[in-house]
Design a protein around this motif. Structure first.
Motif, mmCIF file in Angstrom:
data_model
loop_
_atom_site.group_PDB
_atom_site.id
_atom_site.type_symbol
_atom_site.label_atom_id
_atom_site.label_comp_id
_atom_site.label_asym_id
_atom_site.label_seq_id
_atom_site.Cartn_x
_atom_site.Cartn_y
_atom_site.Cartn_z
ATOM 1 N N GLY A 75 0.823 -1.208 0.000
ATOM 2 C CA GLY A 75 0.000 0.000 0.000
ATOM 3 C C GLY A 75 0.854 1.252 0.000
ATOM 4 O O GLY A 75 0.549 2.232 -0.688
ATOM 5 N N ALA A 76 1.936 1.240 0.755
ATOM 6 C CA ALA A 76 2.844 2.386 0.781
ATOM 7 C C ALA A 76 3.488 2.587 -0.585
ATOM 8 O O ALA A 76 3.633 3.715 -1.058
ATOM 9 N N LEU A 77 3.843 1.492 -1.223
ATOM 10 C CA LEU A 77 4.422 1.568 -2.563
ATOM 11 C C LEU A 77 3.410 2.151 -3.545
ATOM 12 O O LEU A 77 3.758 2.966 -4.405
ATOM 13 N N GLY A 78 2.157 1.770 -3.392
ATOM 14 C CA GLY A 78 1.114 2.305 -4.252
ATOM 15 C C GLY A 78 0.898 3.797 -4.048
ATOM 16 O O GLY A 78 0.528 4.516 -4.978
ATOM 17 N N MET A 79 1.144 4.273 -2.835
ATOM 18 C CA MET A 79 0.949 5.694 -2.537
ATOM 19 C C MET A 79 1.926 6.586 -3.298
ATOM 20 O O MET A 79 1.632 7.746 -3.570
ATOM 21 N N VAL A 80 3.092 6.049 -3.653
ATOM 22 C CA VAL A 80 4.057 6.857 -4.409
ATOM 23 C C VAL A 80 3.926 6.637 -5.909
ATOM 24 O O VAL A 80 4.647 7.225 -6.688
ATOM 25 N N GLY A 81 3.007 5.773 -6.314
ATOM 26 C CA GLY A 81 2.778 5.550 -7.741
ATOM 27 C C GLY A 81 3.342 4.265 -8.284
ATOM 28 O O GLY A 81 3.365 4.048 -9.495
ATOM 29 N N GLY A 82 3.831 3.394 -7.421
ATOM 30 C CA GLY A 82 4.337 2.106 -7.860
ATOM 31 C C GLY A 82 5.837 2.103 -8.050
ATOM 32 O O GLY A 82 6.515 3.133 -7.895
ATOM 33 N N PRO A 83 6.384 0.945 -8.413
ATOM 34 C CA PRO A 83 7.846 0.802 -8.530
ATOM 35 C C PRO A 83 8.492 1.771 -9.515
ATOM 36 O O PRO A 83 9.619 2.214 -9.295
ATOM 37 N N SER A 84 7.787 2.127 -10.563
ATOM 38 C CA SER A 84 8.380 3.024 -11.566
ATOM 39 C C SER A 84 8.556 4.449 -11.052
ATOM 40 O O SER A 84 9.307 5.231 -11.631
ATOM 41 N N LYS A 85 7.900 4.797 -9.952
ATOM 42 C CA LYS A 85 7.970 6.157 -9.404
ATOM 43 C C LYS A 85 8.831 6.251 -8.146
ATOM 44 O O LYS A 85 8.866 7.293 -7.498
ATOM 45 N N PRO A 91 11.509 11.995 0.500
ATOM 46 C CA PRO A 91 12.338 11.349 1.533
ATOM 47 C C PRO A 91 11.513 10.705 2.647
ATOM 48 O O PRO A 91 11.974 9.760 3.286
ATOM 49 N N SER A 92 10.306 11.192 2.865
ATOM 50 C CA SER A 92 9.469 10.601 3.909
ATOM 51 C C SER A 92 9.129 9.143 3.603
ATOM 52 O O SER A 92 8.977 8.333 4.521
ATOM 53 N N TYR A 93 9.030 8.779 2.318
ATOM 54 C CA TYR A 93 8.765 7.389 1.950
ATOM 55 C C TYR A 93 9.951 6.509 2.361
ATOM 56 O O TYR A 93 9.775 5.446 2.940
ATOM 57 N N THR A 94 11.151 6.986 2.063
ATOM 58 C CA THR A 94 12.354 6.229 2.420
ATOM 59 C C THR A 94 12.450 6.072 3.936
ATOM 60 O O THR A 94 12.786 4.993 4.440
ATOM 61 N N ALA A 95 12.140 7.145 4.666
ATOM 62 C CA ALA A 95 12.174 7.075 6.129
ATOM 63 C C ALA A 95 11.116 6.102 6.645
ATOM 64 O O ALA A 95 11.388 5.307 7.553
ATOM 65 N N PHE A 96 9.926 6.141 6.057
ATOM 66 C CA PHE A 96 8.859 5.231 6.460
ATOM 67 C C PHE A 96 9.281 3.787 6.236
ATOM 68 O O PHE A 96 9.114 2.932 7.115
ATOM 69 N N MET A 97 9.822 3.500 5.069
ATOM 70 C CA MET A 97 10.227 2.127 4.758
ATOM 71 C C MET A 97 11.393 1.681 5.635
ATOM 72 O O MET A 97 11.490 0.507 6.000
ATOM 73 N N ALA A 98 12.272 2.609 5.997
ATOM 74 C CA ALA A 98 13.375 2.261 6.899
ATOM 75 C C ALA A 98 12.823 1.864 8.273
ATOM 76 O O ALA A 98 13.326 0.938 8.911
ATOM 77 N N ASP A 99 11.779 2.563 8.710
ATOM 78 C CA ASP A 99 11.186 2.277 10.017
ATOM 79 C C ASP A 99 10.241 1.077 9.996
ATOM 80 O O ASP A 99 10.192 0.305 10.957
ATOM 81 N N TYR A 100 9.454 0.948 8.931
ATOM 82 C CA TYR A 100 8.367 -0.041 8.912
ATOM 83 C C TYR A 100 8.416 -1.010 7.730
ATOM 84 O O TYR A 100 7.449 -1.712 7.475
ATOM 85 N N GLY A 101 9.524 -1.057 7.029
ATOM 86 C CA GLY A 101 9.624 -1.872 5.820
ATOM 87 C C GLY A 101 9.395 -3.355 6.014
ATOM 88 O O GLY A 101 8.969 -4.048 5.093
ATOM 89 N N THR A 102 9.666 -3.839 7.221
ATOM 90 C CA THR A 102 9.439 -5.269 7.475
ATOM 91 C C THR A 102 8.403 -5.500 8.578
ATOM 92 O O THR A 102 8.267 -6.619 9.073
ATOM 93 N N ALA A 103 7.681 -4.453 8.942
ATOM 94 C CA ALA A 103 6.668 -4.598 9.984
ATOM 95 C C ALA A 103 5.567 -5.546 9.516
ATOM 96 O O ALA A 103 5.088 -5.449 8.387
ATOM 97 N N PHE A 104 5.176 -6.437 10.363
ATOM 98 C CA PHE A 104 4.120 -7.417 10.089
ATOM 99 C C PHE A 104 4.449 -8.326 8.907
ATOM 100 O O PHE A 104 3.541 -8.847 8.269
ATOM 101 N N ARG A 105 5.714 -8.533 8.618
ATOM 102 C CA ARG A 105 6.111 -9.454 7.550
ATOM 103 C C ARG A 105 6.446 -10.798 8.174
ATOM 104 O O ARG A 105 7.589 -11.218 8.226
ATOM 105 N N THR A 106 5.416 -11.468 8.684
ATOM 106 C CA THR A 106 5.607 -12.764 9.320
ATOM 107 C C THR A 106 4.659 -13.782 8.694
ATOM 108 O O THR A 106 3.646 -13.416 8.088
ATOM 109 N N TYR A 107 4.977 -15.046 8.860
ATOM 110 C CA TYR A 107 4.103 -16.117 8.378
ATOM 111 C C TYR A 107 2.754 -16.063 9.089
ATOM 112 O O TYR A 107 1.708 -16.242 8.476
ATOM 113 N N LYS A 108 2.809 -15.780 10.388
ATOM 114 C CA LYS A 108 1.585 -15.727 11.184
ATOM 115 C C LYS A 108 0.650 -14.613 10.696
ATOM 116 O O LYS A 108 -0.551 -14.829 10.548
#
Length: 162
Positions: A75-85, A91-108
């Motif tokens: 969803g965050a990636l979609g907010m910036v327009g996708g991979p091509s954008k 810079p706030s996107y990069t900061a967000f992903m640095a903080d939360y890029g792997t949040a809730f990335r679990t099998y559970k």
């Protein structure tokens, strides 16, 4: 954030493996055949290459959507327009992903969202079709159970395999 293409292709194969077990005569296969009004002879007449080929292609579509349901960073990636954008992202996107890029990335977490997809998307659609086709509740629950289980496993794999 990049997609795990390997996980996508493996998740699509899961539908075939889970189906092999779920619809096996010693599990739900015999009851399903009876409720569907099918015989062994009828099942042997299908073009299996076509059936399994299209099943895999459709499963790829399902897996790609399940990936967006289970991985919130999509969803965050979609907010910036996708991979091509990405190169135009603030810079706030990069900061967000640095903080939360792997949040809730679990099998559970993925299993939870997969289960919810099965319960709130697949089950109602199968139920609606089954009711209009005048199928039994056994028929509906067999198919719904298959999809709830499959999407649970698929969601776990797609979200947890980083």
């Amino acid at each position: 954030m990049e997609m795990n293409v390997q996980a996508l292709f493996v998740a699509a194969v899961l539908t075939l493996f889970v189906g092999f077990v779920w619809y096996h005569p010693k599990v739900f296969g015999t009851v399903w055949m009876k409720e569907a009004g099918l015989t062994d002879d009828q099942l042997k007449t299908g073009n299996m290459l076509k059936i399994f080929g299209f099943t895999y292609l459709f499963s790829l579509l399902i897996a790609s959507m399940e990936m967006t349901f289970t991985i919130h960073q999509m969803g965050a990636l979609g907010m910036v327009g996708g991979p091509s954008k990405l190169n135009e992202a603030l810079p706030s996107y990069t900061a967000f992903m640095a903080d939360y890029g792997t949040a809730f990335r679990t099998y559970k977490h993925g299993a939870l969202h997969g289960f919810l997809s099965g319960l709130f998307f697949a089950f109602p659609m199968i139920g609606i079709n089954g009711l209009f086709e005048r199928k039994s509740w056994k028929y509906i629950f067999i198919h719904a159970g298959y999809w709830i289980l499959t999407l649970t496993i698929m969601g776990a794999l797609l979200c947890g395999w980083v």
